[in-house]
Design an enzyme around this catalytic site. Structure first.
Site, mmCIF file in Angstrom:
data_model
loop_
_atom_site.group_PDB
_atom_site.id
_atom_site.type_symbol
_atom_site.label_atom_id
_atom_site.label_comp_id
_atom_site.label_asym_id
_atom_site.label_seq_id
_atom_site.Cartn_x
_atom_site.Cartn_y
_atom_site.Cartn_z
ATOM 1 N N HIS A 125 0.861 -1.189 0.000
ATOM 2 C CA HIS A 125 0.000 0.000 0.000
ATOM 3 C C HIS A 125 0.898 1.241 0.000
ATOM 4 O O HIS A 125 1.875 1.307 0.742
ATOM 5 C CB HIS A 125 -0.889 0.001 1.242
ATOM 6 C CG HIS A 125 -1.715 1.248 1.414
ATOM 7 N ND1 HIS A 125 -1.400 2.237 2.316
ATOM 8 C CD2 HIS A 125 -2.834 1.662 0.778
ATOM 9 C CE1 HIS A 125 -2.302 3.206 2.248
ATOM 10 N NE2 HIS A 125 -3.175 2.886 1.326
ATOM 11 N N HIS A 171 1.668 11.022 -2.205
ATOM 12 C CA HIS A 171 0.443 10.850 -1.444
ATOM 13 C C HIS A 171 -0.292 12.188 -1.469
ATOM 14 O O HIS A 171 0.138 13.139 -0.815
ATOM 15 C CB HIS A 171 0.763 10.408 -0.015
ATOM 16 C CG HIS A 171 -0.410 9.824 0.698
ATOM 17 N ND1 HIS A 171 -0.499 9.732 2.066
ATOM 18 C CD2 HIS A 171 -1.568 9.286 0.231
ATOM 19 C CE1 HIS A 171 -1.632 9.173 2.416
ATOM 20 N NE2 HIS A 171 -2.300 8.896 1.316
#
Length: 592
Positions: A125, A171
């Site tokens: 992830h 991110h």
């Protein structure tokens, strides 16, 4: 005469005695050496067949092992005419060698020709993050490390750069520094198959405009060339197999959509109002979350606004029309989030397969109300589980909730720490560490009344695992002499237990052995198992400290279904999952 002052210096001496063979090893040696002082190749072969379960070992195999033992122990090779023999110390050295006597098989041995949906797949992830989810650097280095470990699913969040003419990986809506997409793709190409020949899946979290999606298509095809696999048609009734996709790279993402402008509501996107990461206790020190607690519905989660960006995007069919066809054509595994009622999202379409993504919180709720639907869905389709957005420190959750319901892609923060991550590493030591582990048959089949596996049912005991912890060694080589205690040798104890379905999960521990670098415990534990196919043997060594928190001395997790019976050398790993050079345990495994 003048006066003199004397200074007495205390020099600490650490007691260390070379590891002696345990009583069980001595008894086995005496029995198979037939009372002699040495064991020959045929006698060793019989020991391997009777005690270690290695029925296929030949006399030639054992002769090679004996020669290797002699080379390691005596630093010379034997002449061709000499017949190798093992003394007791040589026999003990063989059993305590992780290279010659490991606890697991190192070869791929499962059927690899079934559809991808029949396998649990080693999944990362936010694979590009070097640390926490809010302010760490984005880099290709953690991607490389994951691939070297055997991870088969790499996740990249792709965004336009500041000038909107190129693609970065970062991110989104956080303070993470970006890395260029092309750099990540090139590293994936270089390291994709260093640990395993089976396919690498790149999951893309797409936040791009159509023109940049077209640029991604061009970048991907140019970088990967013939390594890239994509189907001839938009949908398929069944996924291809890992075997058919050997040394291929495939893409998985939601159907393309236009880039959505970042919102200013930072709280909603997972950044705390004060901009700081919570100062939690070190993740490695926390116990794996209890499955029963994880499966309880938490009312606070109903209002949790800190999910991944995945949940805040719209799948608008009008937007899809603007997507470049060359980009959409490259998507082998179409993905999506649940829309409307979960029971509708979990319906199986006989004419096509797909991938569904759920957060760990959504999975916990679904497991309570739609557990059977989850299992049926994963028999044909792919289910990906990802960490909740509040895991700012890159911690992880209990992976067994996903595995018990057939989820193939239980996505973990591989750059994180902690016991949950140790379970993930241990689970994928199975099947030769190739990154694909075949799901048990009970998760792939339905009963005569269309019933499926239910971990809450009253399950019968299938088998019992008996584990004996003999001794440990290697800390004196891998640790500084004063690491554990300034004034005396360490006091080691071992925690041994099972991680698996709730009814099988348990932890036990040995007594602490005082002041010894080579502790000898000689303690046996018994673990009755209802679902051994999903069970992991957890092993941890700690150093007892009366006044402070106990020190960490090593850990490993081993898939129970893959354990080789008999007396085995078990290497230990550090908190980050890296193997120590020397630290290991001598243990015995027996199935009843």
């Amino acid at each position: 005469m003048g006066s003199y002052k004397y200074c007495w210096c205390f020099t600490r001496k650490f007691r260390w005695v070379e590891a002696q063979a345990p009583a069980d090893v001595k008894e086995a040696f005496e029995a198979y050496a037939e009372g002699g002082s040495h064991m020959n190749a045929e006698q060793l072969r019989r020991f391997l067949a009777d005690v270690q379960g290695d029925a296929g070992a030949t006399a030639a195999d054992t002769e090679r092992v004996m020669e290797q033992v002699h080379q390691l122990r005596h630093c010379h090779s034997l002449g061709k005419l000499s017949m190798p023999l093992l003394a007791l110390d040589d026999f003990h050295h063989f059993l305590f060698s992780e290279d010659l006597n490991p606890p697991l098989r190192s070869q791929v041995h499962q059927d690899m020709t079934a559809p991808l949906s029949h396998y649990c797949i080693y999944t990362g992830h936010n694979s590009y993050l070097t640390g926490n989810q809010l302010s760490s650097d984005c880099s290709d280095v953690p991607i490389i490390k994951a691939l070297e470990r055997g991870v088969r699913v790499i996740e990249l969040d792709i965004w336009p750069n500041s000038t909107k003419d190129d693609i970065n990986v970062l991110h989104g809506r956080t303070l993470t520094t970006p890395v260029e997409l092309v750099k990540c793709l090139r590293s994936i190409k270089e390291y994709a198959f260093v640990a395993s020949p089976y396919p690498v899946i790149i999951t893309l979290e797409d936040h791009l405009t159509p023109d940049l999606q077209a640029k991604v298509a061009e970048m991907v095809t140019q970088t990967f060339g013939d390594l890239l696999y994509y189907p001839d048609k938009d949908s398929s009734e069944e996924f291809p197999s890992p075997e058919s996709l050997k040394r291929r790279i495939i893409l998985s993402t939601k159907p393309p959509k236009e880039y959505l402008e970042a919102k200013d509501d930072k709280d909603k996107d997972g950044i705390p109002k004060n901009g700081k990461v919570s100062n939690e206790e070190e993740a490695w020190g926390k116990e794996v979350p209890d499955l029963q607690d994880e499966l309880k519905s938490d009312d606070n989660n109903e209002n949790d606004q800190t999910e991944d960006e995945e949940e805040n995007e719209d799948d608008d069919p009008k937007v899809h029309q603007n997507s470049p066809p060359e980009y959409k054509h490259l998507i082998t595994i179409a993905a999506g989030k649940p829309k409307g009622r979960l029971s509708d999202s979990l319906k199986v379409d006989p004419n096509k397969v797909r991938r569904l993504s759920l957060s760990e919180q959504e999975l916990a709720k679904a497991a309570i109300s739609h557990g059977a639907d989850l299992v049926r869905f994963t028999q044909k389709n792919l289910l990906r589980i990802y960490p909740k957005g509040t895991r700012f420190n890159s911690s992880n959750y209990n992976p067994f909730i996903g595995w018990m319901h057939g989820a193939q892609m239980v996505a973990f923060n591989m750059q994180g720490y902690g016991r949950s991550l140790w379970l993930m590493h241990g689970f994928y030591k199975a099947n030769g560490g190739c990154g694909y582990v075949k799901k048990p048959d009970f998760l792939l089949e339905a009963g005569p009344k269309n019933e499926v596996f239910d971990h809450k049912a009253n399950l019968p005991m299938k088998k019992t695992l008996k584990v004996k912890v003999y001794m440990g060694d290697g800390w004196r080589m891998d640790f500084n002499q004063t690491y554990f205690d300034t004034y005396s040798p360490p006091d080691f104890y071992t925690r041994v237990g099972i991680a698996g379905v709730p009814g099988d999960s348990v932890m036990k521990k040995t007594k602490a052995i005082e002041d010894d670098w080579t502790p000898v415990w000689n303690e046996e534990f018994t673990f009755p198992l209802t679902v051994p196919e999903l069970a992991l043997l957890r092993i941890e060594v700690h150093e007892y400290d009366m006044s402070e928190k106990d020190d960490f001395g090593g850990q490993t997790c081993l898939p129970v279904s893959e354990l080789r019976p008999g007396i085995r050398a078990v290497p230990l790993f550090d908190r980050k999952g890296m193997k120590f050079k020397s630290v290991k345990l001598l243990m015995r495994f027996e199935f009843v």
